[in-house]
Design a protein around this motif. Structure first.
Motif, PDB file in Angstrom:
ATOM      1  N   ALA A 158      13.787  41.384  25.877  1.00  0.00           N
ATOM      2  CA  ALA A 158      13.233  40.545  24.808  1.00  0.00           C
ATOM      3  C   ALA A 158      13.354  39.062  25.145  1.00  0.00           C
ATOM      4  O   ALA A 158      12.434  38.266  24.897  1.00  0.00           O
ATOM      5  CB  ALA A 158      13.927  40.856  23.489  1.00  0.00           C
ATOM      6  N   ARG A 159      14.489  38.682  25.721  1.00  0.00           N
ATOM      7  CA  ARG A 159      14.685  37.281  26.057  1.00  0.00           C
ATOM      8  C   ARG A 159      13.720  36.845  27.154  1.00  0.00           C
ATOM      9  O   ARG A 159      13.153  35.740  27.104  1.00  0.00           O
ATOM     10  CB  ARG A 159      16.139  37.042  26.502  1.00  0.00           C
ATOM     11  N   LEU A 160      13.509  37.672  28.152  1.00  0.00           N
ATOM     12  CA  LEU A 160      12.582  37.341  29.227  1.00  0.00           C
ATOM     13  C   LEU A 160      11.151  37.258  28.706  1.00  0.00           C
ATOM     14  O   LEU A 160      10.365  36.418  29.159  1.00  0.00           O
ATOM     15  CB  LEU A 160      12.695  38.366  30.354  1.00  0.00           C
ATOM     16  N   GLN A 161      10.793  38.103  27.765  1.00  0.00           N
ATOM     17  CA  GLN A 161       9.463  38.022  27.165  1.00  0.00           C
ATOM     18  C   GLN A 161       9.292  36.697  26.412  1.00  0.00           C
ATOM     19  O   GLN A 161       8.225  36.071  26.471  1.00  0.00           O
ATOM     20  CB  GLN A 161       9.244  39.203  26.224  1.00  0.00           C
ATOM     21  N   ARG A 162      10.350  36.268  25.718  1.00  0.00           N
ATOM     22  CA  ARG A 162      10.283  34.991  25.009  1.00  0.00           C
ATOM     23  C   ARG A 162      10.153  33.828  26.001  1.00  0.00           C
ATOM     24  O   ARG A 162       9.402  32.874  25.773  1.00  0.00           O
ATOM     25  CB  ARG A 162      11.530  34.825  24.144  1.00  0.00           C
ATOM     26  N   LEU A 163      10.893  33.907  27.112  1.00  0.00           N
ATOM     27  CA  LEU A 163      10.782  32.870  28.138  1.00  0.00           C
ATOM     28  C   LEU A 163       9.403  32.889  28.798  1.00  0.00           C
ATOM     29  O   LEU A 163       8.870  31.837  29.183  1.00  0.00           O
ATOM     30  CB  LEU A 163      11.881  33.053  29.185  1.00  0.00           C
ATOM     31  N   ALA A 164       8.813  34.073  28.924  1.00  0.00           N
ATOM     32  CA  ALA A 164       7.458  34.181  29.476  1.00  0.00           C
ATOM     33  C   ALA A 164       6.459  33.468  28.574  1.00  0.00           C
ATOM     34  O   ALA A 164       5.562  32.749  29.047  1.00  0.00           O
ATOM     35  CB  ALA A 164       7.075  35.648  29.652  1.00  0.00           C
ATOM     36  N   ALA A 165       6.605  33.650  27.254  1.00  0.00           N
ATOM     37  CA  ALA A 165       5.717  32.962  26.303  1.00  0.00           C
ATOM     38  C   ALA A 165       5.910  31.457  26.384  1.00  0.00           C
ATOM     39  O   ALA A 165       4.943  30.680  26.315  1.00  0.00           O
ATOM     40  CB  ALA A 165       5.988  33.473  24.897  1.00  0.00           C
ATOM     41  N   LEU A 166       7.161  31.031  26.555  1.00  0.00           N
ATOM     42  CA  LEU A 166       7.450  29.606  26.696  1.00  0.00           C
ATOM     43  C   LEU A 166       6.807  29.053  27.959  1.00  0.00           C
ATOM     44  O   LEU A 166       6.219  27.963  27.954  1.00  0.00           O
ATOM     45  CB  LEU A 166       8.966  29.395  26.740  1.00  0.00           C
ATOM     46  N   LEU A 185       9.677  40.813  35.252  1.00  0.00           N
ATOM     47  CA  LEU A 185      11.128  41.001  35.217  1.00  0.00           C
ATOM     48  C   LEU A 185      11.561  41.677  33.919  1.00  0.00           C
ATOM     49  O   LEU A 185      12.454  42.536  33.914  1.00  0.00           O
ATOM     50  CB  LEU A 185      11.837  39.658  35.368  1.00  0.00           C
ATOM     51  N   ALA A 186      10.933  41.294  32.806  1.00  0.00           N
ATOM     52  CA  ALA A 186      11.277  41.888  31.514  1.00  0.00           C
ATOM     53  C   ALA A 186      11.009  43.387  31.500  1.00  0.00           C
ATOM     54  O   ALA A 186      11.702  44.144  30.797  1.00  0.00           O
ATOM     55  CB  ALA A 186      10.479  41.211  30.401  1.00  0.00           C
ATOM     56  N   ASP A 187      10.029  43.834  32.271  1.00  0.00           N
ATOM     57  CA  ASP A 187       9.651  45.248  32.282  1.00  0.00           C
ATOM     58  C   ASP A 187      10.505  46.095  33.234  1.00  0.00           C
ATOM     59  O   ASP A 187      10.359  47.324  33.247  1.00  0.00           O
ATOM     60  CB  ASP A 187       8.177  45.380  32.685  1.00  0.00           C
ATOM     61  N   LEU A 188      11.374  45.475  34.022  1.00  0.00           N
ATOM     62  CA  LEU A 188      12.158  46.227  35.007  1.00  0.00           C
ATOM     63  C   LEU A 188      13.308  46.977  34.333  1.00  0.00           C
ATOM     64  O   LEU A 188      14.101  46.377  33.599  1.00  0.00           O
ATOM     65  CB  LEU A 188      12.729  45.284  36.067  1.00  0.00           C
ATOM     66  N   PRO A 189      13.445  48.272  34.581  1.00  0.00           N
ATOM     67  CA  PRO A 189      14.598  49.011  34.049  1.00  0.00           C
ATOM     68  C   PRO A 189      15.898  48.471  34.646  1.00  0.00           C
ATOM     69  O   PRO A 189      15.955  48.118  35.825  1.00  0.00           O
ATOM     70  CB  PRO A 189      14.347  50.451  34.520  1.00  0.00           C
ATOM     71  N   GLY A 190      16.920  48.367  33.829  1.00  0.00           N
ATOM     72  CA  GLY A 190      18.241  47.976  34.318  1.00  0.00           C
ATOM     73  C   GLY A 190      18.526  46.503  34.324  1.00  0.00           C
ATOM     74  O   GLY A 190      19.640  46.093  34.669  1.00  0.00           O
ATOM     75  N   VAL A 191      17.560  45.654  33.933  1.00  0.00           N
ATOM     76  CA  VAL A 191      17.827  44.217  33.930  1.00  0.00           C
ATOM     77  C   VAL A 191      18.722  43.879  32.747  1.00  0.00           C
ATOM     78  O   VAL A 191      18.546  44.399  31.645  1.00  0.00           O
ATOM     79  CB  VAL A 191      16.508  43.404  33.893  1.00  0.00           C
ATOM     80  N   THR A 192      19.712  43.037  32.990  1.00  0.00           N
ATOM     81  CA  THR A 192      20.675  42.647  31.962  1.00  0.00           C
ATOM     82  C   THR A 192      20.821  41.131  31.917  1.00  0.00           C
ATOM     83  O   THR A 192      20.444  40.421  32.862  1.00  0.00           O
ATOM     84  CB  THR A 192      22.056  43.273  32.219  1.00  0.00           C
ATOM     85  N   VAL A 193      21.387  40.635  30.815  1.00  0.00           N
ATOM     86  CA  VAL A 193      21.684  39.212  30.684  1.00  0.00           C
ATOM     87  C   VAL A 193      23.057  38.940  31.285  1.00  0.00           C
ATOM     88  O   VAL A 193      24.045  39.546  30.887  1.00  0.00           O
ATOM     89  CB  VAL A 193      21.678  38.779  29.204  1.00  0.00           C
ATOM     90  N   SER A 194      23.124  38.029  32.251  1.00  0.00           N
ATOM     91  CA  SER A 194      24.421  37.640  32.827  1.00  0.00           C
ATOM     92  C   SER A 194      25.039  36.482  32.062  1.00  0.00           C
ATOM     93  O   SER A 194      26.248  36.285  32.117  1.00  0.00           O
ATOM     94  CB  SER A 194      24.256  37.248  34.302  1.00  0.00           C
ATOM     95  N   GLY A 195      24.222  35.685  31.360  1.00  0.00           N
ATOM     96  CA  GLY A 195      24.734  34.595  30.550  1.00  0.00           C
ATOM     97  C   GLY A 195      24.122  33.260  30.908  1.00  0.00           C
ATOM     98  O   GLY A 195      23.270  33.150  31.798  1.00  0.00           O
ATOM     99  N   SER A 196      24.564  32.226  30.197  1.00  0.00           N
ATOM    100  CA  SER A 196      24.149  30.863  30.521  1.00  0.00           C
ATOM    101  C   SER A 196      24.944  30.373  31.721  1.00  0.00           C
ATOM    102  O   SER A 196      26.096  30.759  31.919  1.00  0.00           O
ATOM    103  CB  SER A 196      24.404  29.942  29.322  1.00  0.00           C
ATOM    104  N   VAL A 197      24.316  29.504  32.529  1.00  0.00           N
ATOM    105  CA  VAL A 197      24.970  29.098  33.773  1.00  0.00           C
ATOM    106  C   VAL A 197      24.427  27.751  34.232  1.00  0.00           C
ATOM    107  O   VAL A 197      23.276  27.411  33.930  1.00  0.00           O
ATOM    108  CB  VAL A 197      24.751  30.173  34.867  1.00  0.00           C
ATOM    109  N   THR A 198      25.257  26.990  34.922  1.00  0.00           N
ATOM    110  CA  THR A 198      24.798  25.801  35.638  1.00  0.00           C
ATOM    111  C   THR A 198      24.628  26.197  37.094  1.00  0.00           C
ATOM    112  O   THR A 198      25.567  26.688  37.730  1.00  0.00           O
ATOM    113  CB  THR A 198      25.823  24.656  35.510  1.00  0.00           C
ATOM    114  N   ASP A 199      23.427  26.009  37.630  1.00  0.00           N
ATOM    115  CA  ASP A 199      23.161  26.495  38.983  1.00  0.00           C
ATOM    116  C   ASP A 199      23.781  25.572  40.028  1.00  0.00           C
ATOM    117  O   ASP A 199      24.435  24.583  39.695  1.00  0.00           O
ATOM    118  CB  ASP A 199      21.654  26.686  39.199  1.00  0.00           C
ATOM    119  N   ARG A 200      23.571  25.868  41.285  1.00  0.00           N
ATOM    120  CA  ARG A 200      24.241  25.147  42.366  1.00  0.00           C
ATOM    121  C   ARG A 200      23.667  23.749  42.590  1.00  0.00           C
ATOM    122  O   ARG A 200      24.231  22.967  43.345  1.00  0.00           O
ATOM    123  CB  ARG A 200      24.201  25.983  43.651  1.00  0.00           C
ATOM    124  N   ALA A 201      22.555  23.426  41.922  1.00  0.00           N
ATOM    125  CA  ALA A 201      22.025  22.060  41.958  1.00  0.00           C
ATOM    126  C   ALA A 201      22.367  21.310  40.676  1.00  0.00           C
ATOM    127  O   ALA A 201      21.846  20.215  40.448  1.00  0.00           O
ATOM    128  CB  ALA A 201      20.509  22.092  42.158  1.00  0.00           C
TER     129      ALA A 201
END
Length: 345
Positions: free
Chosen positions: A103-111, A261-277
């Motif tokens: 659901a979250r990935l679908q919302r990000l896709a719309a964004l 990505l939203a349609d892939l079985p097994g995808v989970t939320v790892s959380g909010s993160v600051t990336d390496r940049a």
């Protein structure tokens, strides 16, 4: 032969100067310095696996050479050294929302789809820049010697799939002086090197030719054009990570990627993160042993634009014959620039 078989099992399914304003150049230098500083940190890590190919060398030594974004391994016969240094694990915080990953990935896709289409000045091409980190190891029954190899990638692509790709290997780092000496003894590179590849029409990147589809179902088929469908969902996530490193994606294309990505079985939320940049994002992962060792494969998404910021691979439970301490990040890609620019002369 046990070590060789284990390496085969681990890697069997895997194959991975333009004019700028000084402010942009300074920003990119700072991003790269920040990322490479994190490479030198030693600590526990979460990992994943990249695309590789197997080559068999003479005298019974099995060589696993790195493809783009891959772990390169060779077999030799020496006693075992200390564990290799790997990047620090990113610190994952609470998810941005309580929504499940799909659901979250679908919302990000719309964004992403709602973002304005960027202006393209006349005479420009797709320009991308990324910082990448790969673990290169030589292994045998009793010894594994590893080097941490940072890379800078820059590419320019025309609409006719011509262009230029520049890959710069930066000096590798080692956990111990003994590993450095052994690496040099085996002929390993310890300085910087740069490869520049110019491609004529149709030759820029064989996997992803032509326009990137804007429909998730069509995109799924396009990613495996000329080959059979993937056996594991995580392989589509790997494809998306590879695609983001070589193609400039417009808002509709980013939306299709996120919907896939939203349609892939097994995808989970790892959380909010600051990336390496140093950029905030949301992380989504799939855990799989499709390539041999159990690993976590993660993409980091910008919650404001839906753009992919990074991709990481982390071993989760066992490292086999690799001399890393799990959990351990074994490769990552940090996408720094994706814009239109003039082709370098």
């Amino acid at each position: 032969m046990n070590a060789v078989n284990e390496v085969r099992q681990l890697l069997g399914g895997l194959d991975p100067a333009r004019d700028v304003h000084s402010a942009d150049e300074n920003r990119r230098v700072r991003d790269l310095e920040r990322i490479l500083a994190s490479d030198r940190a030693v600590g526990s890590v979460r990992p994943r696996l990249p695309r590789r190919r197997l080559v068999v060398a003479a005298a019974g030594a099995a060589v696993l050479a790195a493809a783009a974004g891959a772990v390169a391994l060779e077999t030799f016969r020496q006693p075992q050294p200390a564990f290799a240094a790997t990047p620090a694990i990113l610190n994952y915080g609470p998810p941005a929302t309580a929504e499940p990953a799909s659901a979250r990935l679908q919302r990000l896709a719309a964004l992403a789809a709602a973002q304005p289409v960027p202006q393209r000045p006349a005479g420009t091409v797709e320009y991308l820049e990324s910082a990448n980190w790969f673990l290169n190891s030589s292994i045998s029954g009793g010894r594994t010697t590893s080097a941490v190899v940072p890379q800078q990638w820059r590419s320019w692509r025309t609409d006719e799939d011509a262009g230029r790709m520049v890959k710069k290997d930066l000096p590798p780092t080692f956990r111990t002086d003994a590993d450095r000496r052994e690496w040099q003894r085996q002929g390993g590179r310890i300085g910087s090197s740069e490869e520049v590849r110019d491609s004529a029409t149709g030759g820029f990147y064989s996997r992803f030719q032509g326009p990137v589809p804007t429909d998730a179902g069509v995109l799924r088929q396009w990613l495996t054009a000329g080959a059979s469908a993937h056996e594991a969902p995580v392989q589509y996530l790997e494809d998306v990570a590879e695609l983001a490193g070589v193609r400039l994606l417009n808002p509709a294309q980013r939306a299709a990627v996120l919907q896939l990505l939203a349609d892939l079985p097994g995808v989970t939320v790892s959380g909010s993160v600051t990336d390496r940049a140093g950029r905030p994002g949301e992380a989504f992962s799939i855990v799989s042993d499709v390539h041999g060792l159990p690993a976590q494969y993660t993409v980091i998404v910008d919650s404001g634009t839906g753009a992919l910021l990074g991709y990481e691979e982390m071993l989760t439970t066992t490292a086999g014959k690799l001399n890393v301490t799990v959990p351990a990040v074994i490769s990552y890609r940090s996408y720094l620039v994706a814009e239109y620019a003039a082709m370098p002369r």
